[in-house]
Motif scaffolding. Structure first.
Motif, PDB file in Angstrom:
ATOM      1  N   GLY A  34     111.541  70.040 -15.123  1.00  0.00           N
ATOM      2  CA  GLY A  34     110.067  70.744 -15.152  1.00  0.00           C
ATOM      3  C   GLY A  34     109.250  70.735 -16.441  1.00  0.00           C
ATOM      4  N   LEU A  35     108.197  71.341 -16.305  1.00  0.00           N
ATOM      5  CA  LEU A  35     107.348  70.982 -17.552  1.00  0.00           C
ATOM      6  C   LEU A  35     106.336  72.424 -17.470  1.00  0.00           C
ATOM      7  CD1 LEU A  35     106.008  69.757 -20.316  1.00  0.00           C
ATOM      8  CD2 LEU A  35     104.721  68.676 -18.381  1.00  0.00           C
ATOM      9  N   ARG A  36     106.363  73.227 -18.649  1.00  0.00           N
ATOM     10  CA  ARG A  36     105.342  74.188 -18.668  1.00  0.00           C
ATOM     11  C   ARG A  36     104.641  73.834 -20.077  1.00  0.00           C
ATOM     12  NH1 ARG A  36     105.709  79.248 -16.809  1.00  0.00           N
ATOM     13  NH2 ARG A  36     103.638  79.229 -17.666  1.00  0.00           N
ATOM     14  N   LEU A  37     103.352  73.879 -19.757  1.00  0.00           N
ATOM     15  CA  LEU A  37     102.304  73.840 -21.070  1.00  0.00           C
ATOM     16  C   LEU A  37     101.573  75.259 -21.390  1.00  0.00           C
ATOM     17  CD1 LEU A  37     100.622  70.511 -20.051  1.00  0.00           C
ATOM     18  CD2 LEU A  37     102.783  70.959 -21.506  1.00  0.00           C
ATOM     19  N   GLU A  43     100.145  72.612 -25.618  1.00  0.00           N
ATOM     20  CA  GLU A  43     101.526  71.949 -26.065  1.00  0.00           C
ATOM     21  C   GLU A  43     102.472  72.551 -25.131  1.00  0.00           C
ATOM     22  OE1 GLU A  43     102.289  70.497 -28.827  1.00  0.00           O
ATOM     23  OE2 GLU A  43     100.105  70.171 -28.788  1.00  0.00           O
ATOM     24  N   PRO A  44     103.639  71.798 -25.065  1.00  0.00           N
ATOM     25  CA  PRO A  44     104.761  72.096 -24.275  1.00  0.00           C
ATOM     26  C   PRO A  44     105.349  73.597 -24.474  1.00  0.00           C
ATOM     27  CG  PRO A  44     105.245  70.034 -24.752  1.00  0.00           C
ATOM     28  CD  PRO A  44     103.960  70.512 -25.574  1.00  0.00           C
ATOM     29  N   LEU A  45     105.590  74.379 -23.593  1.00  0.00           N
ATOM     30  CA  LEU A  45     106.245  75.874 -24.135  1.00  0.00           C
ATOM     31  C   LEU A  45     107.754  75.588 -24.785  1.00  0.00           C
ATOM     32  CD1 LEU A  45     105.158  78.524 -21.065  1.00  0.00           C
ATOM     33  CD2 LEU A  45     104.154  77.913 -23.300  1.00  0.00           C
ATOM     34  N   PHE A  50     110.443  68.898 -21.788  1.00  0.00           N
ATOM     35  CA  PHE A  50     110.680  69.226 -20.582  1.00  0.00           C
ATOM     36  C   PHE A  50     111.946  70.259 -20.507  1.00  0.00           C
ATOM     37  CE2 PHE A  50     109.017  64.858 -20.402  1.00  0.00           C
ATOM     38  CZ  PHE A  50     107.978  64.910 -19.547  1.00  0.00           C
ATOM     39  N   GLY A  51     111.894  70.979 -19.364  1.00  0.00           N
ATOM     40  CA  GLY A  51     113.360  71.981 -19.209  1.00  0.00           C
ATOM     41  C   GLY A  51     114.013  71.781 -17.855  1.00  0.00           C
ATOM     42  N   GLY A  52     114.814  72.683 -17.688  1.00  0.00           N
ATOM     43  CA  GLY A  52     115.575  72.390 -16.556  1.00  0.00           C
ATOM     44  C   GLY A  52     115.192  73.806 -15.676  1.00  0.00           C
ATOM     45  N   LEU A  53     114.868  73.565 -14.151  1.00  0.00           N
ATOM     46  CA  LEU A  53     114.340  74.559 -13.477  1.00  0.00           C
ATOM     47  C   LEU A  53     115.848  75.072 -12.332  1.00  0.00           C
ATOM     48  CD1 LEU A  53     112.314  76.360 -12.488  1.00  0.00           C
ATOM     49  CD2 LEU A  53     111.892  74.726 -10.555  1.00  0.00           C
ATOM     50  N   SER A  54     116.124  76.135 -12.514  1.00  0.00           N
ATOM     51  CA  SER A  54     117.186  76.586 -11.768  1.00  0.00           C
ATOM     52  C   SER A  54     116.770  77.785 -10.973  1.00  0.00           C
ATOM     53  CB  SER A  54     118.191  77.036 -12.559  1.00  0.00           C
ATOM     54  OG  SER A  54     118.147  77.998 -13.374  1.00  0.00           O
ATOM     55  N   GLY A  55     117.926  78.404 -10.069  1.00  0.00           N
ATOM     56  CA  GLY A  55     117.646  79.543  -9.302  1.00  0.00           C
ATOM     57  C   GLY A  55     116.933  79.352  -7.707  1.00  0.00           C
ATOM     58  N   ARG A  56     116.391  80.420  -7.330  1.00  0.00           N
ATOM     59  CA  ARG A  56     116.106  80.357  -6.201  1.00  0.00           C
ATOM     60  C   ARG A  56     115.112  79.197  -5.787  1.00  0.00           C
ATOM     61  NH1 ARG A  56     118.661  82.581  -2.842  1.00  0.00           N
ATOM     62  NH2 ARG A  56     117.289  83.550  -1.379  1.00  0.00           N
ATOM     63  N   ALA A  57     114.205  79.139  -6.378  1.00  0.00           N
ATOM     64  CA  ALA A  57     113.094  78.139  -6.377  1.00  0.00           C
ATOM     65  C   ALA A  57     113.820  76.602  -5.945  1.00  0.00           C
ATOM     66  CB  ALA A  57     112.129  77.606  -7.371  1.00  0.00           C
TER      67      ALA A  57
END
Ligand SMILES: Cc1cc2nc3c(=O)[nH]c(=O)nc-3n(C[C@H](O)[C@H](O)[C@H](O)COP(=O)(O)O)c2cc1C
Length: 143
Positions: A34-37, A43-45, A50-57
């Motif tokens: 995933g990606l957040r800006l 700028e990327p957070l 990029f990061g790894g999304l986990s959990g309910r979603a």
């Protein structure tokens, strides 16, 4: 040896290669890329971008991957992981074709004040594990 599959890459191809090369089982899935800006600067957070999304979603994505592996004829045992928190989450994964389940975020993360409640949290997870140990998963059609 257990191969862990990413939902972002060729998991069907990787599962087939795993079966051909003597891997004992699969784990599905790893985190979803995933990606957040920062909305002000763009700028990327995260430092790595990029990061790894986990959990309910990601539970529907994990279920999709397990089902697609089975539909593609993959017969290796599958340990499901991805958004599992409750007994019904586990049952969904068993219906999709998993042989075992595993908890990631549900066992690690709580809101900060929530850590005070960790003994209760741990008791809930122990209860879930006991329930799953006594559960007979649905039979899968032989291939
Ligand atoms: C903080 C964190 C660290 C993780 N570290 C690893 C790791 O070192 N190796 C790995 O294969 N998966 C790692 N994962 C992925 C989890 O094992 C799991 O596949 C993923 O989080 C999906 O399950 P969940 O939704 O239950 O968390 C990590 C996940 C998180 C959130």
């Amino acid at each position: 040896m257990i191969l862990k599959l990413s939902p972002d890459y060729d998991y069907l191809g990787h599962a087939r290669l795993a079966a051909e090369h003597g891997v004992s089982a699969l784990t599905a899935i790893n985190t979803v890329k995933g990606l957040r800006l920062d909305p002000e600067t763009g700028e990327p957070l995260l430092k790595n971008g990029f990061g790894g999304l986990s959990g309910r979603a990601i539970k529907p994505i994990g279920l999709r991957v397990v089902k697609e592996l089975r539909d593609a004829g993959v017969t290796l045992p599958i340990i499901a992981t991805g958004g599992i928190r409750t007994f019904d989450d586990c049952r969904e994964y068993f219906w999709a074709g998993a042989d075992a389940v595993s908890l990631g975020s549900a066992s690690w993360f709580a809101s900060y004040p929530g850590y005070a409640l960790s003994p209760l949290h741990a008791a809930r997870i122990r209860g879930l594990l006991r329930r799953i140990e006594g559960y007979q998963p649905p039979a899968r059609p032989a291939r």
